[in-house]
Design a protein around this motif. Structure first.
Motif, PDB file in Angstrom:
ATOM      1  N   ILE A  33       0.834  -1.193   0.000  1.00  0.00           N
ATOM      2  CA  ILE A  33       0.000   0.000   0.000  1.00  0.00           C
ATOM      3  C   ILE A  33       0.873   1.250   0.000  1.00  0.00           C
ATOM      4  O   ILE A  33       2.047   1.218   0.371  1.00  0.00           O
ATOM      5  CB  ILE A  33      -0.966   0.028   1.206  1.00  0.00           C
ATOM      6  CG1 ILE A  33      -0.204   0.057   2.531  1.00  0.00           C
ATOM      7  CG2 ILE A  33      -1.901  -1.173   1.152  1.00  0.00           C
ATOM      8  CD1 ILE A  33      -1.103   0.182   3.746  1.00  0.00           C
ATOM      9  N   ALA A 194      -5.969   1.501   1.156  1.00  0.00           N
ATOM     10  CA  ALA A 194      -5.291   0.734   2.194  1.00  0.00           C
ATOM     11  C   ALA A 194      -6.257  -0.109   3.019  1.00  0.00           C
ATOM     12  O   ALA A 194      -5.955  -1.245   3.376  1.00  0.00           O
ATOM     13  CB  ALA A 194      -4.520   1.675   3.113  1.00  0.00           C
ATOM     14  N   SER A 204       1.355  -7.044   4.879  1.00  0.00           N
ATOM     15  CA  SER A 204       1.404  -5.858   4.028  1.00  0.00           C
ATOM     16  C   SER A 204       2.724  -5.121   4.189  1.00  0.00           C
ATOM     17  O   SER A 204       3.375  -5.186   5.249  1.00  0.00           O
ATOM     18  CB  SER A 204       0.254  -4.901   4.364  1.00  0.00           C
ATOM     19  OG  SER A 204      -0.992  -5.463   4.048  1.00  0.00           O
ATOM     20  N   VAL A 206       4.314  -1.110   3.354  1.00  0.00           N
ATOM     21  CA  VAL A 206       3.944   0.277   3.074  1.00  0.00           C
ATOM     22  C   VAL A 206       5.092   0.939   2.323  1.00  0.00           C
ATOM     23  O   VAL A 206       6.239   0.925   2.787  1.00  0.00           O
ATOM     24  CB  VAL A 206       3.645   1.059   4.366  1.00  0.00           C
ATOM     25  CG1 VAL A 206       3.275   2.504   4.026  1.00  0.00           C
ATOM     26  CG2 VAL A 206       2.518   0.399   5.152  1.00  0.00           C
ATOM     27  N   SER A 218      -1.234  -7.718   8.349  1.00  0.00           N
ATOM     28  CA  SER A 218      -2.243  -6.757   7.921  1.00  0.00           C
ATOM     29  C   SER A 218      -3.243  -6.454   9.029  1.00  0.00           C
ATOM     30  O   SER A 218      -3.696  -5.314   9.181  1.00  0.00           O
ATOM     31  CB  SER A 218      -2.980  -7.288   6.694  1.00  0.00           C
ATOM     32  OG  SER A 218      -2.091  -7.454   5.624  1.00  0.00           O
ATOM     33  N   TYR A 231      -2.559   6.708   4.327  1.00  0.00           N
ATOM     34  CA  TYR A 231      -2.468   5.915   3.107  1.00  0.00           C
ATOM     35  C   TYR A 231      -3.797   5.449   2.553  1.00  0.00           C
ATOM     36  O   TYR A 231      -3.826   4.676   1.596  1.00  0.00           O
ATOM     37  CB  TYR A 231      -1.538   4.715   3.334  1.00  0.00           C
ATOM     38  CG  TYR A 231      -0.130   5.173   3.581  1.00  0.00           C
ATOM     39  CD1 TYR A 231       0.642   5.637   2.528  1.00  0.00           C
ATOM     40  CD2 TYR A 231       0.392   5.211   4.860  1.00  0.00           C
ATOM     41  CE1 TYR A 231       1.923   6.108   2.752  1.00  0.00           C
ATOM     42  CE2 TYR A 231       1.668   5.682   5.092  1.00  0.00           C
ATOM     43  CZ  TYR A 231       2.433   6.124   4.030  1.00  0.00           C
ATOM     44  OH  TYR A 231       3.697   6.597   4.252  1.00  0.00           O
TER      45      TYR A 231
END
Length: 242
Positions: A33, A194, A204, A206, A218, A231
């Motif tokens: 993301i 996101a 995840s 970033v 996550s 995000y």
């Protein structure tokens, strides 16, 4: 399964990615993301061999694919759904799916893949003879995903699958991705949205200004309100297709 180590990618003299490292294990659902312009698409294009000027290493199933051409990367078992779907709008749904199976020589396997995807996406079976350009935005995204899966990839890479879609359609799409993950598919997608990516993925990363600044489960990142605020996307607008 997929390992990226100290990857830097360039557009001319501009370094778009800066020492990016990440890994994806078999049967994982991993999201990347970041806001618009963070370098998410650049990372996918680097993995797929569309960007040649880069430093670092990219390995897929212990094979160095850093400098391979896109067609060889696809043949190794990496499927790719680009941003904007890019389906063949003048062809039927079924013809689009057949195009996705171009590396499969066994006709029985093509038929098997087709029936599997029609089970996952029954709307595509219902509209198999319809021109792809007549599908809704959500249906076109399902077609783009299915076309990539017709080649029986070991991992599926997706670029902004929720872009331009209504919230209800996005949820339906991610539910389908969960079904595919439960069927054994490894998934790596990049998202500006996101919240939806963190809800459905296992882990995840970033990305900010070409660098990985955070990673984790996550479910844990989803509890970080500051992360979501930053995000969810400053470019996010209430505008979508059906």
């Amino acid at each position: 399964m997929l390992r990226v180590t100290s990857l830097s990618s360039y557009y001319g003299k501009i370094r778009a990615l800066k020492n990016v490292s990440l890994h994806i294990k078999p049967k994982e659902f991993v999201s990347l993301i970041g806001s618009n312009g963070a370098g998410k698409t650049t990372l996918l294009n680097s993995i797929m061999g569309h960007i040649q000027k880069k430093e670092g290493e990219i390995y897929f199933n212990n094979t160095d694919i850093t400098n391979l051409k896109p067609e060889k990367i696809v043949n190794l078992g990496i499927g790719f759904v680009p941003e904007g779907r890019r389906i063949f709008t003048d062809m039927t749904v079924e013809e689009n799916l057949e195009m996705g199976a171009f590396i499969i020589k066994n006709k029985d396997k093509i038929k098997e893949n087709l029936e599997f995807l029609f089970d996952i996406f029954p709307i595509l079976k219902e509209r198999r003879k319809q021109q792809a350009g007549m599908l809704s935005g959500g249906e076109q995204q399902m077609l783009a995903i299915s076309r990539a899966l017709m080649s029986s990839p070991k991992i599926l890479l997706m670029d902004e699958p929720s872009m331009g879609l209504a919230p209800k359609v996005i949820t339906e799409l991610y539910e389908k991705l969960s079904l595919l993950k439960n069927a054994g598919l490894t998934i790596f997608l990049v998202e500006q949205n996101a919240k939806i990516a963190l809800k459905y993925s296992d882990r995840s990363y970033v990305l900010e200004n070409g660098r990985i600044i955070l990673q984790g489960k996550s479910s844990e990142l989803l509890q970080d309100n500051e992360l979501l605020r930053a995000y969810l996307g400053k470019e996010y607008k209430e505008k979508w297709e059906r």
